[in-house]
Design a protein around this motif. Structure first.
Motif, PDB file in Angstrom:
ATOM      1  N   GLN A 349       1.758 -27.559 -30.298  1.00  0.00           N
ATOM      2  CA  GLN A 349       2.600 -28.288 -29.346  1.00  0.00           C
ATOM      3  C   GLN A 349       2.139 -29.738 -29.325  1.00  0.00           C
ATOM      4  OE1 GLN A 349       2.865 -26.356 -25.484  1.00  0.00           O
ATOM      5  NE2 GLN A 349       4.581 -25.152 -26.239  1.00  0.00           N
ATOM      6  N   ILE A 350       3.097 -30.643 -29.373  1.00  0.00           N
ATOM      7  CA  ILE A 350       2.778 -32.069 -29.441  1.00  0.00           C
ATOM      8  C   ILE A 350       3.236 -32.749 -28.158  1.00  0.00           C
ATOM      9  CG2 ILE A 350       3.204 -34.229 -30.665  1.00  0.00           C
ATOM     10  CD1 ILE A 350       3.663 -32.610 -33.196  1.00  0.00           C
ATOM     11  N   ASN A 351       2.336 -33.534 -27.562  1.00  0.00           N
ATOM     12  CA  ASN A 351       2.677 -34.373 -26.415  1.00  0.00           C
ATOM     13  C   ASN A 351       2.793 -35.818 -26.908  1.00  0.00           C
ATOM     14  OD1 ASN A 351       2.502 -32.443 -24.071  1.00  0.00           O
ATOM     15  ND2 ASN A 351       0.443 -32.178 -24.921  1.00  0.00           N
ATOM     16  N   PHE A 352       3.950 -36.392 -26.767  1.00  0.00           N
ATOM     17  CA  PHE A 352       4.177 -37.751 -27.258  1.00  0.00           C
ATOM     18  C   PHE A 352       3.803 -38.763 -26.166  1.00  0.00           C
ATOM     19  CE2 PHE A 352       6.772 -35.005 -29.827  1.00  0.00           C
ATOM     20  CZ  PHE A 352       6.612 -35.517 -31.102  1.00  0.00           C
ATOM     21  N   PRO A 353       3.172 -39.885 -26.526  1.00  0.00           N
ATOM     22  CA  PRO A 353       2.658 -40.829 -25.521  1.00  0.00           C
ATOM     23  C   PRO A 353       3.722 -41.683 -24.861  1.00  0.00           C
ATOM     24  CG  PRO A 353       2.235 -41.656 -27.735  1.00  0.00           C
ATOM     25  CD  PRO A 353       2.793 -40.283 -27.896  1.00  0.00           C
ATOM     26  N   ASP A 354       4.887 -41.815 -25.489  1.00  0.00           N
ATOM     27  CA  ASP A 354       5.878 -42.760 -24.967  1.00  0.00           C
ATOM     28  C   ASP A 354       7.252 -42.397 -25.533  1.00  0.00           C
ATOM     29  OD1 ASP A 354       7.014 -44.890 -23.680  1.00  0.00           O
ATOM     30  OD2 ASP A 354       5.935 -46.447 -24.812  1.00  0.00           O
ATOM     31  N   LYS A 355       8.281 -43.002 -25.022  1.00  0.00           N
ATOM     32  CA  LYS A 355       9.621 -42.827 -25.599  1.00  0.00           C
ATOM     33  C   LYS A 355       9.685 -43.552 -26.946  1.00  0.00           C
ATOM     34  CE  LYS A 355      12.134 -42.541 -21.207  1.00  0.00           C
ATOM     35  NZ  LYS A 355      13.203 -43.146 -20.352  1.00  0.00           N
ATOM     36  N   GLY A 356      10.687 -43.183 -27.741  1.00  0.00           N
ATOM     37  CA  GLY A 356      10.895 -43.901 -28.981  1.00  0.00           C
ATOM     38  C   GLY A 356      10.937 -43.004 -30.214  1.00  0.00           C
ATOM     39  N   TYR A 357      10.796 -43.657 -31.378  1.00  0.00           N
ATOM     40  CA  TYR A 357      10.908 -42.976 -32.666  1.00  0.00           C
ATOM     41  C   TYR A 357       9.531 -42.561 -33.169  1.00  0.00           C
ATOM     42  CZ  TYR A 357      11.448 -42.457 -37.729  1.00  0.00           C
ATOM     43  OH  TYR A 357      11.416 -41.987 -39.016  1.00  0.00           O
ATOM     44  N   TYR A 358       9.441 -41.303 -33.615  1.00  0.00           N
ATOM     45  CA  TYR A 358       8.193 -40.793 -34.193  1.00  0.00           C
ATOM     46  C   TYR A 358       8.509 -40.020 -35.474  1.00  0.00           C
ATOM     47  CZ  TYR A 358       6.029 -41.791 -29.677  1.00  0.00           C
ATOM     48  OH  TYR A 358       5.573 -42.419 -28.538  1.00  0.00           O
ATOM     49  N   GLU A 359       7.502 -39.937 -36.327  1.00  0.00           N
ATOM     50  CA  GLU A 359       7.543 -38.994 -37.442  1.00  0.00           C
ATOM     51  C   GLU A 359       6.429 -37.978 -37.240  1.00  0.00           C
ATOM     52  OE1 GLU A 359       7.494 -40.718 -41.313  1.00  0.00           O
ATOM     53  OE2 GLU A 359       9.185 -42.061 -40.892  1.00  0.00           O
ATOM     54  N   VAL A 360       6.746 -36.727 -37.487  1.00  0.00           N
ATOM     55  CA  VAL A 360       5.731 -35.677 -37.478  1.00  0.00           C
ATOM     56  C   VAL A 360       5.399 -35.363 -38.932  1.00  0.00           C
ATOM     57  CG1 VAL A 360       5.138 -33.331 -36.770  1.00  0.00           C
ATOM     58  CG2 VAL A 360       6.654 -34.732 -35.328  1.00  0.00           C
ATOM     59  N   TRP A 361       4.144 -35.517 -39.280  1.00  0.00           N
ATOM     60  CA  TRP A 361       3.671 -35.213 -40.633  1.00  0.00           C
ATOM     61  C   TRP A 361       2.844 -33.941 -40.588  1.00  0.00           C
ATOM     62  CZ3 TRP A 361       2.003 -39.810 -44.176  1.00  0.00           C
ATOM     63  CH2 TRP A 361       2.940 -40.843 -44.095  1.00  0.00           C
ATOM     64  N   ALA A 362       2.963 -33.094 -41.606  1.00  0.00           N
ATOM     65  CA  ALA A 362       2.208 -31.833 -41.666  1.00  0.00           C
ATOM     66  C   ALA A 362       1.294 -31.859 -42.887  1.00  0.00           C
ATOM     67  CB  ALA A 362       3.169 -30.649 -41.760  1.00  0.00           C
ATOM     68  N   ARG A 363       0.050 -31.427 -42.699  1.00  0.00           N
ATOM     69  CA  ARG A 363      -0.916 -31.447 -43.800  1.00  0.00           C
ATOM     70  C   ARG A 363      -1.744 -30.160 -43.803  1.00  0.00           C
ATOM     71  NH1 ARG A 363      -5.773 -35.460 -43.199  1.00  0.00           N
ATOM     72  NH2 ARG A 363      -6.579 -33.671 -42.084  1.00  0.00           N
ATOM     73  N   ALA A 364      -1.712 -29.441 -44.895  1.00  0.00           N
ATOM     74  CA  ALA A 364      -2.477 -28.193 -45.038  1.00  0.00           C
ATOM     75  C   ALA A 364      -3.738 -28.452 -45.859  1.00  0.00           C
ATOM     76  CB  ALA A 364      -1.619 -27.135 -45.731  1.00  0.00           C
ATOM     77  N   THR A 365      -4.764 -27.641 -45.592  1.00  0.00           N
ATOM     78  CA  THR A 365      -6.014 -27.678 -46.364  1.00  0.00           C
ATOM     79  C   THR A 365      -6.282 -26.281 -46.894  1.00  0.00           C
ATOM     80  OG1 THR A 365      -6.900 -29.383 -44.895  1.00  0.00           O
ATOM     81  CG2 THR A 365      -8.476 -28.211 -46.290  1.00  0.00           C
ATOM     82  N   ASP A 366      -6.518 -26.163 -48.214  1.00  0.00           N
ATOM     83  CA  ASP A 366      -6.695 -24.828 -48.786  1.00  0.00           C
ATOM     84  C   ASP A 366      -8.139 -24.337 -48.678  1.00  0.00           C
ATOM     85  OD1 ASP A 366      -8.231 -25.763 -50.949  1.00  0.00           O
ATOM     86  OD2 ASP A 366      -6.515 -25.878 -52.308  1.00  0.00           O
ATOM     87  N   SER A 367      -8.386 -23.111 -49.145  1.00  0.00           N
ATOM     88  CA  SER A 367      -9.706 -22.490 -48.983  1.00  0.00           C
ATOM     89  C   SER A 367     -10.766 -23.110 -49.889  1.00  0.00           C
ATOM     90  CB  SER A 367      -9.597 -20.981 -49.233  1.00  0.00           C
ATOM     91  OG  SER A 367      -8.912 -20.707 -50.439  1.00  0.00           O
ATOM     92  N   ASN A 368     -10.363 -24.025 -50.778  1.00  0.00           N
ATOM     93  CA  ASN A 368     -11.338 -24.797 -51.555  1.00  0.00           C
ATOM     94  C   ASN A 368     -11.554 -26.177 -50.963  1.00  0.00           C
ATOM     95  OD1 ASN A 368     -11.947 -22.822 -53.375  1.00  0.00           O
ATOM     96  ND2 ASN A 368     -10.613 -23.594 -55.012  1.00  0.00           N
ATOM     97  N   GLY A 369     -10.939 -26.458 -49.793  1.00  0.00           N
ATOM     98  CA  GLY A 369     -11.120 -27.743 -49.134  1.00  0.00           C
ATOM     99  C   GLY A 369     -10.175 -28.836 -49.588  1.00  0.00           C
ATOM    100  N   LYS A 370      -9.221 -28.512 -50.460  1.00  0.00           N
ATOM    101  CA  LYS A 370      -8.256 -29.525 -50.906  1.00  0.00           C
ATOM    102  C   LYS A 370      -7.155 -29.703 -49.881  1.00  0.00           C
ATOM    103  CE  LYS A 370      -8.557 -29.820 -55.925  1.00  0.00           C
ATOM    104  NZ  LYS A 370      -7.806 -29.745 -57.201  1.00  0.00           N
ATOM    105  N   MET A 371      -6.820 -30.979 -49.574  1.00  0.00           N
ATOM    106  CA  MET A 371      -5.758 -31.300 -48.620  1.00  0.00           C
ATOM    107  C   MET A 371      -4.523 -31.787 -49.361  1.00  0.00           C
ATOM    108  SD  MET A 371      -7.836 -33.556 -45.841  1.00  0.00           S
ATOM    109  CE  MET A 371      -9.278 -32.938 -44.987  1.00  0.00           C
TER     110      MET A 371
END
Length: 397
Positions: A349-371
């Protein structure tokens, strides 16, 4: 990455035409080549052969429904298929005895297994490379995770007998080449024996508990979860056990291959084994499936964000999201795999600090530590393996 910001254009209303315009600027056929039961918002990239991808927000289910699964074909689908007379031949230089099984014999002679398996087109995300890679300009939706039922490939190969010099298998389906010439094969790929003999390598006749739909390979296909979907051949009729790397159609040149050494964008190098290697396991990647890009959220209310993450033959260890273009990251809740080569669900769950335009970026990390990289990774002529962070636009009002 083509344009750092998604921009306000993605807040356009989600009509079918608008959705398609975001992902594909090519002209669309007036009449869909897809079966009527397919979701109407699949994005058609070509009609001969049929290729269509799924908008990310339609991939929210843990198990991808048949109507929402992307379609990647290389040739023309077989017609008038008779499952009762369908056979699978095991042959090749390294088989001890050429053996033919009917579909009914496969079902009766071998133990059944059911696995949820990710299969993803190696060119998924190709549209973000510059200059453009060769082939269909896929967005992010050439991926799915269905539940497949069948028998282990290993059990079938061992029943025919595997010689000690076996190094690879190659499949052949009953689809036909676009040029219509008899005997020309549209695609015949394979995998090394180490992958072919894994528990999760299946010869499947059921998808999500039902017969595999015709467009996805009825009545039989092979599945190698976590590897390029091109290895998971449809309309399976023959598997050859090879004493060398399989040399079938689309196993050579630039097809499903990467430069061995990094090259500059747009550079040309010889298409031989000294300069290219075959793609095997797919890289770490994730997808935001909820909300749909363009969501509008009332200020002061948290936004639930969720999706899937996967990493070839590995599993996902951590999942993060960012709303400030990667300056800071918020850790997400992550579910365990149901089985190896299955994707994992994440949420936060994301709480946004203010009104306006945002992008949500998603980043996974695998079991070898690679992002996942935040930008499009190393350029290659085929436009393969773009695992850059997926992102959506959100407006707080």
């Amino acid at each position: 990455m083509a344009g750092l910001s998604l921009g306000w254009g993605l807040f356009a209303k989600s009509s079918k035409a608008a959705t398609r315009a975001v992902y594909n600027s090519a002209a669309l056929p007036d009449k869909s080549p897809l079966p009527a039961w397919k979701h109407p918002d699949l994005i058609i990239l070509s009609d001969k052969p049929i290729n269509a991808e799924t908008p990310p927000h339609l991939l929210d289910d843990a198990i991808t429904p048949a109507e929402k699964l992307f379609v990647r074909n290389n040739g023309i689908m077989p017609v008038n298929v008779d499952a009762k007379s369908w056979t699978l031949t095991i042959d090749g230089e390294s088989v001890k005895k050429k053996t033919v099984f009917t579909l009914d014999e496969l079902k009766k002679k071998f133990k059944h297994y059911t696995y949820q398996l990710v299969h993803e087109c190696a060119g998924n995300g190709r549209a973000e490379f510059s200059p453009a890679g060769h082939g269909n300009q896929w967005g992010n939706g050439a991926v799915g995770c269905c539940e497949w039922t069948g028998v282990r490939l290993r059990d079938v190969l061992e029943a025919a007998g595997i010689k000690d010099d076996a190094v690879y298998i190659g499949y052949y389906g009953k689809d036909t080449h676009l040029n219509g010439k008899p005997g020309e094969v549209p695609i015949s790929r394979g995998v090394p024996m180490r992958k072919a003999l894994e528990d999760e390598a299946l010869i499947a006749w059921a998808m999500n508990g039902k017969d595999i739909p015709a467009v996805h390979g009825y009545p039989l296909r092979v599945l190698f979860g976590g590897w390029p979907a091109s290895t998971s051949g449809k309309w399976l009729a023959r598997i050859s056990i090879r004493n060398k790397i399989h040399d079938g159609a689309k196993m050579n040149g630039m097809d499903y291959r990467l430069p061995i050494h990094p090259i500059a964008p747009g550079a040309k190098i010889p298409q031989d084994n000294e300069h290219f290697r075959i793609i095997e396991a797919m890289p770490v990647k994730s997808l935001i499936t909820y909300p749909k890009t363009g969501a509008q959220v009332t200020a002061g209310k948290p936004l639930e964000v969720r999706g899937h993450a996967w990493a070839g033959d590995l599993k996902i260890n951590e999942m993060h999201v960012s709303i400030d273009f990667g300056s800071t990251w918020q850790k997400c809740t992550l579910k365990e795999q149901r089985n190896r080569n299955c994707w994992q669900q994440w949420s936060t769950q994301i709480n946004f600090p203010d009104k306006g335009y945002y992008e949500v970026w998603a980043r996974a990390t695998d079991s070898n530590g690679k992002m996942q990289p935040m930008l499009v990774p190393a350029w290659n002529p085929g436009g393969y393996l773009n695992n850059a962070c997926h992102r959506i636009a959100v407006e707080i009002i």
